[in-house]
Write a protein that holds these residues in place. Structure first.
Motif, PDB file in Angstrom:
ATOM      1  N   TYR A 131      65.300 -38.252  59.399  1.00 22.86           N
ATOM      2  CA  TYR A 131      65.842 -36.811  59.115  1.00 22.86           C
ATOM      3  C   TYR A 131      65.095 -35.643  60.237  1.00 22.86           C
ATOM      4  O   TYR A 131      65.657 -34.880  59.974  1.00 22.86           O
ATOM      5  CB  TYR A 131      64.777 -36.697  57.562  1.00 22.86           C
ATOM      6  CG  TYR A 131      65.244 -37.759  56.470  1.00 22.86           C
ATOM      7  CD1 TYR A 131      66.543 -37.928  56.054  1.00 22.86           C
ATOM      8  CD2 TYR A 131      64.514 -38.830  55.283  1.00 22.86           C
ATOM      9  CE1 TYR A 131      66.941 -38.996  55.411  1.00 22.86           C
ATOM     10  CE2 TYR A 131      65.261 -38.998  55.395  1.00 22.86           C
ATOM     11  CZ  TYR A 131      66.276 -39.427  54.838  1.00 22.86           C
ATOM     12  OH  TYR A 131      66.710 -40.746  53.349  1.00 22.86           O
ATOM     13  N   ASP A 132      63.932 -36.166  60.322  1.00 17.62           N
ATOM     14  CA  ASP A 132      63.088 -35.124  61.864  1.00 17.62           C
ATOM     15  C   ASP A 132      64.571 -35.104  62.586  1.00 17.62           C
ATOM     16  O   ASP A 132      64.773 -33.714  62.808  1.00 17.62           O
ATOM     17  CB  ASP A 132      62.085 -35.350  61.923  1.00 17.62           C
ATOM     18  CG  ASP A 132      60.609 -35.400  61.430  1.00 17.62           C
ATOM     19  OD1 ASP A 132      60.680 -34.061  59.524  1.00 17.62           O
ATOM     20  OD2 ASP A 132      59.964 -36.388  61.265  1.00 17.62           O
ATOM     21  N   SER A 133      65.038 -35.924  63.223  1.00 16.83           N
ATOM     22  CA  SER A 133      65.819 -35.583  64.539  1.00 16.83           C
ATOM     23  C   SER A 133      66.987 -35.102  64.288  1.00 16.83           C
ATOM     24  O   SER A 133      67.979 -34.105  65.151  1.00 16.83           O
ATOM     25  CB  SER A 133      66.360 -36.865  64.998  1.00 16.83           C
ATOM     26  OG  SER A 133      66.654 -37.696  64.445  1.00 16.83           O
ATOM     27  N   ASP A 178      60.000 -28.936  52.101  1.00 14.90           N
ATOM     28  CA  ASP A 178      58.579 -29.722  51.344  1.00 14.90           C
ATOM     29  C   ASP A 178      59.154 -29.452  49.757  1.00 14.90           C
ATOM     30  O   ASP A 178      58.898 -28.310  49.360  1.00 14.90           O
ATOM     31  CB  ASP A 178      57.468 -28.582  51.035  1.00 14.90           C
ATOM     32  CG  ASP A 178      56.946 -29.596  50.000  1.00 14.90           C
ATOM     33  OD1 ASP A 178      56.804 -30.704  50.078  1.00 14.90           O
ATOM     34  OD2 ASP A 178      55.642 -28.967  49.420  1.00 14.90           O
ATOM     35  N   ARG A 237      62.301 -32.728  52.447  1.00 19.22           N
ATOM     36  CA  ARG A 237      60.790 -33.819  52.684  1.00 19.22           C
ATOM     37  C   ARG A 237      60.558 -34.084  51.708  1.00 19.22           C
ATOM     38  O   ARG A 237      59.633 -32.852  50.779  1.00 19.22           O
ATOM     39  CB  ARG A 237      59.948 -33.498  53.861  1.00 19.22           C
ATOM     40  CG  ARG A 237      59.184 -34.507  53.763  1.00 19.22           C
ATOM     41  CD  ARG A 237      58.202 -34.187  55.090  1.00 19.22           C
ATOM     42  NE  ARG A 237      57.531 -32.979  55.589  1.00 19.22           N
ATOM     43  CZ  ARG A 237      57.553 -32.338  56.850  1.00 19.22           C
ATOM     44  NH1 ARG A 237      58.059 -32.982  57.821  1.00 19.22           N
ATOM     45  NH2 ARG A 237      57.196 -30.952  57.071  1.00 19.22           N
ATOM     46  N   THR A 290      63.345 -28.605  58.083  1.00 14.13           N
ATOM     47  CA  THR A 290      62.518 -28.757  57.050  1.00 14.13           C
ATOM     48  C   THR A 290      61.735 -28.034  56.145  1.00 14.13           C
ATOM     49  O   THR A 290      61.077 -27.161  56.648  1.00 14.13           O
ATOM     50  CB  THR A 290      61.503 -29.133  57.737  1.00 14.13           C
ATOM     51  OG1 THR A 290      61.754 -30.920  58.380  1.00 14.13           O
ATOM     52  CG2 THR A 290      60.845 -30.788  56.884  1.00 14.13           C
ATOM     53  N   ALA A 321      67.250 -32.804  61.614  1.00 12.91           N
ATOM     54  CA  ALA A 321      66.962 -31.002  60.920  1.00 12.91           C
ATOM     55  C   ALA A 321      67.278 -30.468  61.923  1.00 12.91           C
ATOM     56  O   ALA A 321      66.312 -30.369  62.793  1.00 12.91           O
ATOM     57  CB  ALA A 321      65.740 -31.287  60.186  1.00 12.91           C
ATOM     58  N   CYS A 353      62.695 -41.807  57.985  1.00  9.29           N
ATOM     59  CA  CYS A 353      61.704 -39.912  58.669  1.00  9.29           C
ATOM     60  C   CYS A 353      62.206 -39.442  59.578  1.00  9.29           C
ATOM     61  O   CYS A 353      62.265 -38.179  59.678  1.00  9.29           O
ATOM     62  CB  CYS A 353      59.972 -39.764  58.518  1.00  9.29           C
ATOM     63  SG  CYS A 353      60.305 -39.992  56.459  1.00  9.29           S
ATOM     64  N   LYS A 354      62.040 -40.482  61.132  1.00 11.75           N
ATOM     65  CA  LYS A 354      62.232 -39.611  62.146  1.00 11.75           C
ATOM     66  C   LYS A 354      63.841 -39.565  62.387  1.00 11.75           C
ATOM     67  O   LYS A 354      64.279 -38.660  62.924  1.00 11.75           O
ATOM     68  CB  LYS A 354      61.633 -41.065  63.169  1.00 11.75           C
ATOM     69  CG  LYS A 354      60.824 -40.813  64.100  1.00 11.75           C
ATOM     70  CD  LYS A 354      60.482 -42.187  64.896  1.00 11.75           C
ATOM     71  CE  LYS A 354      59.266 -42.093  65.517  1.00 11.75           C
ATOM     72  NZ  LYS A 354      59.235 -43.058  66.078  1.00 11.75           N
ATOM     73  N   TYR A 358      66.419 -30.814  56.312  1.00 13.52           N
ATOM     74  CA  TYR A 358      65.760 -31.632  55.617  1.00 13.52           C
ATOM     75  C   TYR A 358      64.503 -31.177  54.581  1.00 13.52           C
ATOM     76  O   TYR A 358      63.277 -30.387  54.565  1.00 13.52           O
ATOM     77  CB  TYR A 358      64.753 -32.332  56.578  1.00 13.52           C
ATOM     78  CG  TYR A 358      63.965 -33.579  56.523  1.00 13.52           C
ATOM     79  CD1 TYR A 358      63.662 -34.120  55.615  1.00 13.52           C
ATOM     80  CD2 TYR A 358      62.850 -33.998  57.147  1.00 13.52           C
ATOM     81  CE1 TYR A 358      63.394 -35.340  55.051  1.00 13.52           C
ATOM     82  CE2 TYR A 358      61.908 -35.154  56.633  1.00 13.52           C
ATOM     83  CZ  TYR A 358      62.127 -35.742  55.806  1.00 13.52           C
ATOM     84  OH  TYR A 358      61.433 -36.743  55.630  1.00 13.52           O
TER      85      TYR A 358
END
Length: 179
Positions: free
Chosen positions: A142-144, A151, A104, A149, A146, A139-140, A102
């Motif tokens: 992407y987080d789930s 930057d 971010r 992550t 990945a 965002c959730k 991801y």
């Protein structure tokens, strides 16, 4: 049909740099690069913007799902997913077992990168507000999806180095803990 698995799948919101990072990571890994939005355009002969305008977002998401599912089965390089891919439950499920990084991006940096570009979801009276709202909604997802992550606000070289480090760490972990 190949049974290869992508070396890495990049996900993140518009403006995260998935295509630029994907090209650079693929070159460093010595593999091919494929952007799923470009693949949808290639296979349909129409732009993403045209599909959105004439058929709507739901029709585009169906095309996107079919494309991503095929690419994840057949392509063995670096894959950049469209920014909205994580909104499609079938795509999130298809990502299981893949190295998914991801990228971010902050609302400020991401919006500055896409400002003035032709993005169908930002074609309204308040593109910045729409950008911030959609980013927050996704965002959730992407987080789930990945496995790592990174930057994406940093310069390209830093993002590429971080992605390669994440891929290396994930590859080592898979070797140490085979399923």
């Amino acid at each position: 049909m190949s049974t290869a698995v992508p070396a890495v799948v990049l996900t993140g919101f518009m403006g995260a740099g998935k295509s630029a990072v994907g090209h650079a990571v693929a070159a460093r890994l010595g593999v091919g690069f494929l952007d799923t939005d470009s693949e949808v355009e290639r296979t349909t002969g129409r732009s993403v913007a045209e599909i959105f305008a004439t058929d709507g977002e739901a029709a585009f998401r169906q095309l996107e799902f079919a494309t991503v599912a095929r690419v994840l089965r057949e392509f063995d390089g670096v894959v950049a997913l469209g920014g909205g891919s994580v909104t499609v439950p079938g795509i999130r499920a298809a990502l299981d077992g893949h190295q998914v990084v991801y990228l971010r991006v902050s609302p400020e940096v991401g919006f500055a990168r896409v400002m003035g570009s032709a993005r169908p979801l930002l074609a309204g009276d308040d593109p910045r507000g729409t950008y911030v709202r959609l980013l927050a909604q996704r965002c959730k997802g992407y987080d789930s999806a990945a496995t790592a992550t990174v930057d994406a606000d940093q310069p390209l070289a830093g993002v590429v180095a971080a992605v390669l480090a994440a891929v290396d760490a994930d590859t080592r972990a898979r070797k140490d803990n085979p399923a």
